[in-house]
Scaffold this active site. Structure first.
Site, PDB file in Angstrom:
ATOM      1  N   SER A 214       9.002 -15.384 -19.786  1.00 49.70           N
ATOM      2  CA  SER A 214       9.718 -15.967 -18.644  1.00 49.70           C
ATOM      3  C   SER A 214      10.823 -16.889 -19.166  1.00 49.70           C
ATOM      4  O   SER A 214      10.850 -17.216 -20.364  1.00 49.70           O
ATOM      5  CB  SER A 214       8.747 -16.785 -17.787  1.00 49.70           C
ATOM      6  OG  SER A 214       8.357 -17.953 -18.503  1.00 49.70           O
TER       7      SER A 214
ATOM      8  N   HIS B  98       1.977 -15.712  -7.052  1.00 49.12           N
ATOM      9  CA  HIS B  98       1.783 -16.271  -8.393  1.00 49.12           C
ATOM     10  C   HIS B  98       0.793 -17.437  -8.376  1.00 49.12           C
ATOM     11  O   HIS B  98       0.616 -18.086  -7.358  1.00 49.12           O
ATOM     12  CB  HIS B  98       3.123 -16.763  -8.953  1.00 49.12           C
ATOM     13  CG  HIS B  98       4.081 -15.647  -9.221  1.00 49.12           C
ATOM     14  ND1 HIS B  98       5.220 -15.449  -8.488  1.00 49.12           N
ATOM     15  CD2 HIS B  98       4.058 -14.660 -10.140  1.00 49.12           C
ATOM     16  CE1 HIS B  98       5.864 -14.385  -8.956  1.00 49.12           C
ATOM     17  NE2 HIS B  98       5.182 -13.881  -9.957  1.00 49.12           N
ATOM     18  N   GLY B  99       0.176 -17.677  -9.521  1.00 49.13           N
ATOM     19  CA  GLY B  99      -0.655 -18.867  -9.687  1.00 49.13           C
ATOM     20  C   GLY B  99      -2.113 -18.633  -9.326  1.00 49.13           C
ATOM     21  O   GLY B  99      -2.558 -17.507  -9.125  1.00 49.13           O
TER      22      GLY B  99
ATOM     23  N   ASP C 140      15.423 -10.806 -10.897  1.00 41.64           N
ATOM     24  CA  ASP C 140      14.696 -11.161  -9.682  1.00 41.64           C
ATOM     25  C   ASP C 140      15.685 -11.730  -8.660  1.00 41.64           C
ATOM     26  O   ASP C 140      15.946 -12.925  -8.627  1.00 41.64           O
ATOM     27  CB  ASP C 140      13.596 -12.178 -10.013  1.00 41.64           C
ATOM     28  CG  ASP C 140      12.795 -12.548  -8.774  1.00 41.64           C
ATOM     29  OD1 ASP C 140      13.144 -12.070  -7.667  1.00 41.64           O
ATOM     30  OD2 ASP C 140      11.842 -13.324  -8.899  1.00 41.64           O
TER      31      ASP C 140
ATOM     32  N   ASN D  69       1.249  -7.497 -13.601  1.00 44.00           N
ATOM     33  CA  ASN D  69       1.594  -8.739 -14.299  1.00 44.00           C
ATOM     34  C   ASN D  69       0.458  -9.740 -14.305  1.00 44.00           C
ATOM     35  O   ASN D  69      -0.109 -10.054 -13.246  1.00 44.00           O
ATOM     36  CB  ASN D  69       2.791  -9.392 -13.595  1.00 44.00           C
ATOM     37  CG  ASN D  69       4.102  -8.712 -13.921  1.00 44.00           C
ATOM     38  OD1 ASN D  69       4.118  -7.621 -14.465  1.00 44.00           O
ATOM     39  ND2 ASN D  69       5.193  -9.372 -13.593  1.00 44.00           N
TER      40      ASN D  69
ATOM     41  N   HIS E 287       3.328  -8.071  -9.153  1.00 48.85           N
ATOM     42  CA  HIS E 287       3.319  -9.438  -9.700  1.00 48.85           C
ATOM     43  C   HIS E 287       2.149 -10.198  -9.085  1.00 48.85           C
ATOM     44  O   HIS E 287       1.554  -9.761  -8.102  1.00 48.85           O
ATOM     45  CB  HIS E 287       4.628 -10.158  -9.338  1.00 48.85           C
ATOM     46  CG  HIS E 287       5.772  -9.748 -10.207  1.00 48.85           C
ATOM     47  ND1 HIS E 287       6.374 -10.605 -11.094  1.00 48.85           N
ATOM     48  CD2 HIS E 287       6.414  -8.562 -10.335  1.00 48.85           C
ATOM     49  CE1 HIS E 287       7.336  -9.967 -11.727  1.00 48.85           C
ATOM     50  NE2 HIS E 287       7.397  -8.721 -11.283  1.00 48.85           N
ATOM     51  N   GLY E 288       1.858 -11.349  -9.656  1.00 51.00           N
ATOM     52  CA  GLY E 288       0.815 -12.206  -9.088  1.00 51.00           C
ATOM     53  C   GLY E 288      -0.532 -11.513  -9.035  1.00 51.00           C
ATOM     54  O   GLY E 288      -1.278 -11.634  -8.073  1.00 51.00           O
ATOM     55  N   ALA E 289      -0.850 -10.767 -10.107  1.00 48.00           N
ATOM     56  CA  ALA E 289      -2.030  -9.897 -10.062  1.00 48.00           C
ATOM     57  C   ALA E 289      -3.246 -10.479 -10.783  1.00 48.00           C
ATOM     58  O   ALA E 289      -4.202  -9.754 -11.042  1.00 48.00           O
ATOM     59  CB  ALA E 289      -1.670  -8.528 -10.636  1.00 48.00           C
TER      60      ALA E 289
ATOM     61  N   ASP F 116      10.722 -11.673 -17.927  1.00 47.96           N
ATOM     62  CA  ASP F 116      10.043 -11.808 -16.636  1.00 47.96           C
ATOM     63  C   ASP F 116      10.868 -12.731 -15.725  1.00 47.96           C
ATOM     64  O   ASP F 116      11.255 -13.834 -16.134  1.00 47.96           O
ATOM     65  CB  ASP F 116       8.652 -12.430 -16.913  1.00 47.96           C
ATOM     66  CG  ASP F 116       7.731 -12.390 -15.712  1.00 47.96           C
ATOM     67  OD1 ASP F 116       7.901 -11.506 -14.856  1.00 47.96           O
ATOM     68  OD2 ASP F 116       6.833 -13.249 -15.646  1.00 47.96           O
TER      69      ASP F 116
HETATM   70  P1  13P Z   1      -0.245 -14.407 -11.991  1.00 46.36           P
HETATM   71  O1  13P Z   1       0.185 -15.816 -11.718  1.00 46.36           O
HETATM   72  O2  13P Z   1      -1.095 -13.887 -10.883  1.00 46.36           O
HETATM   73  O3  13P Z   1      -0.881 -14.245 -13.313  1.00 46.36           O
HETATM   74  O4  13P Z   1       1.088 -13.501 -12.001  1.00 46.36           O
HETATM   75  C1  13P Z   1       1.914 -13.465 -13.125  1.00 46.36           C
HETATM   76  C2  13P Z   1       3.221 -12.822 -12.845  1.00 46.36           C
HETATM   77  O5  13P Z   1       3.454 -12.200 -11.825  1.00 46.36           O
HETATM   78  C3  13P Z   1       4.258 -12.952 -13.882  1.00 46.36           C
HETATM   79  O6  13P Z   1       5.474 -12.419 -13.468  1.00 46.36           O
HETATM   80  O1  G3H Z   2       5.628 -15.400 -12.697  1.00 45.94           O
HETATM   81  C1  G3H Z   2       5.657 -16.359 -13.444  1.00 45.94           C
HETATM   82  C2  G3H Z   2       4.891 -16.354 -14.707  1.00 45.94           C
HETATM   83  O2  G3H Z   2       3.551 -16.706 -14.486  1.00 45.94           O
HETATM   84  C3  G3H Z   2       5.565 -17.233 -15.704  1.00 45.94           C
HETATM   85  O3  G3H Z   2       5.405 -18.573 -15.358  1.00 45.94           O
HETATM   86  O4  G3H Z   2       7.693 -19.543 -15.335  1.00 45.94           O
HETATM   87  O5  G3H Z   2       5.664 -20.977 -15.717  1.00 45.94           O
HETATM   88  O6  G3H Z   2       6.432 -19.383 -17.479  1.00 45.94           O
HETATM   89  P1  G3H Z   2       6.363 -19.693 -16.011  1.00 45.94           P
HETATM   90 ZN    ZN Z   3       5.884 -12.594 -11.406  1.00 48.33          ZN
END
Ligand code: 13P
Ligand code: G3H
Ligand code: ZN
Length: 309
Positions: free
Chosen positions: A50, A180-181, A104, A254, A211-213, A82
């Site tokens: 990222s 995410h998270g 994105d 992801n 994403h966010g998986a 990412d």
């Molecule tokens: P998570 O926060 O669910 O692990 O998702 C990560 C992600 O989508 C990174 O792009």
């Molecule tokens: O989708 C985001 C990823 O979890 C990366 O997170 O921007 O804190 O590195 P970050």
């Molecule tokens: Zn993501």
């Protein structure tokens, strides 16, 4: 062996019953834990960086670490940006040797997202690099959005078809209810599989990205909390839902939060159990092992990707 694009990986994964794991990397131990797991499982692998990770580790380090991982393991690995937010960061990563970038543009209006994505696609493709884009918005419970309002931000299938046709993008991240998270759902977890299937029907040749998986396994949250952490109410996507998504065009899944939890749980445990230790190698070793175990679990049981290399 070497740095590869997602082209072949996705061609194999599309219309199959498995997906390629895309794991976020920030430092050496995370890279090592992930690649050791992928090697043992003989699984295809995407390592993603990222903007925050790039800033933290400094650009050259993660690229070189991934090159070192290829030399060390003999794996083919995709190095992916990412959530690139503008043309500039995508260009920098293409120039730095990434084989895949995500632009994105999901926070922009439809036409603006198309224009931005198209610009990145033109530059990346001219350099042999593939592009992932995003349409629809991922929202978390932390955004305080009610479930019915959340679905208003989900990807519209017809728009997805138009978006891919007009941008020439290689893969598309869709919003169907993940976020995410560690706090993804307040009540019952819900993903819009009907919508996912509609998108897949309209775009049968386009690899979809989830994403966010992270599944935010309760045992890791509990372990973090047991050793002094404070992350109550964390809730991820149930594992069977990821396995289901994989059957509807999702080729890339992801995962970042689950790695963070696994690593942090181990470091917390070690610190509490060994207050006399202060050698970083002592607590980073079990942390690296925890990353490996988590990634192996994902590959085997959540992505169904063992022996698909
Ligand atoms: P998570 O926060 O669910 O692990 O998702 C990560 C992600 O989508 C990174 O792009
Ligand atoms: O989708 C985001 C990823 O979890 C990366 O997170 O921007 O804190 O590195 P970050
Ligand atoms: Zn993501």
């Amino acid at each position: 062996m070497g740095l590869v694009t997602t082209k072949e990986m996705f061609a194999k994964a599309l219309n199959s019953d498995y997906a390629v794991g895309a794991f976020n990397v920030n430092n050496m131990e995370i890279v090592q834990g992930i690649v050791d797991a992928a090697k043992e499982e003989n699984a295809p692998l995407i390592l993603q960086v990222s903007a925050g990770a790039r800033k933290y580790a400094r650009p050259a380090y993660l690229t070189k670490l991934v090159e070192a991982a290829i030399e060390d393991t003999g794996l083919d690995i995709v190095l992916h940006l990412d959530h690139g937010e503008d043309f500039d960061i995508c260009k920098k990563c293409v120039d730095d040797g990434f084989t895949s970038v995500m632009i994105d543009g999901s926070k922009h209006e439809f036409e603006e997202n198309i224009a931005l994505t198209k610009k990145v696609v033109e530059y990346a493709h001219a350099h042999g690099v593939v592009v992932e884009a995003e349409l629809g918005k991922l929202a978390g419970v932390e955004d305080n959005i009610k479930v019915d309002a959340r679905s208003a931000t989900f990807t519209v299938p017809e728009e997805a078809a138009e978006f891919v046709a007009r941008t020439g993008v290689d893969s598309l991240a869709v919003a169907i209810g993940t976020s995410h998270g560690a706090y993804k759902f307040k009540g019952e977890p819900y993903l819009d599989f009907e919508r996912l299937e509609q998108i897949h029907k309209l775009l049968p040749d386009t690899p979809l990205v989830l994403h966010g998986a992270s599944t935010v396994l309760p045992e890791f949250v509990a372990r973090c909390n047991e050793y002094g952490g404070n992350i109550p109410g964390a809730q991820g996507v149930p594992e069977p839902m990821i396995l289901e998504a994989v059957k509807h065009g999702v080729c890339k899944v992801n995962i970042d939060t689950d790695l963070r939890l696994a690593m942090t749980a181990e470091i917390r445990r070690f610190m509490i159990e060994h207050p006399e230790e202060f050698d970083p190698r002592k607590y980073m070793s079990p942390a690296r092992d925890a990353i490996k175990a988590m990634v192996q679990h994902k590959i085997k049981n959540v992505l169904n990707a063992s022996n698909r290399r």
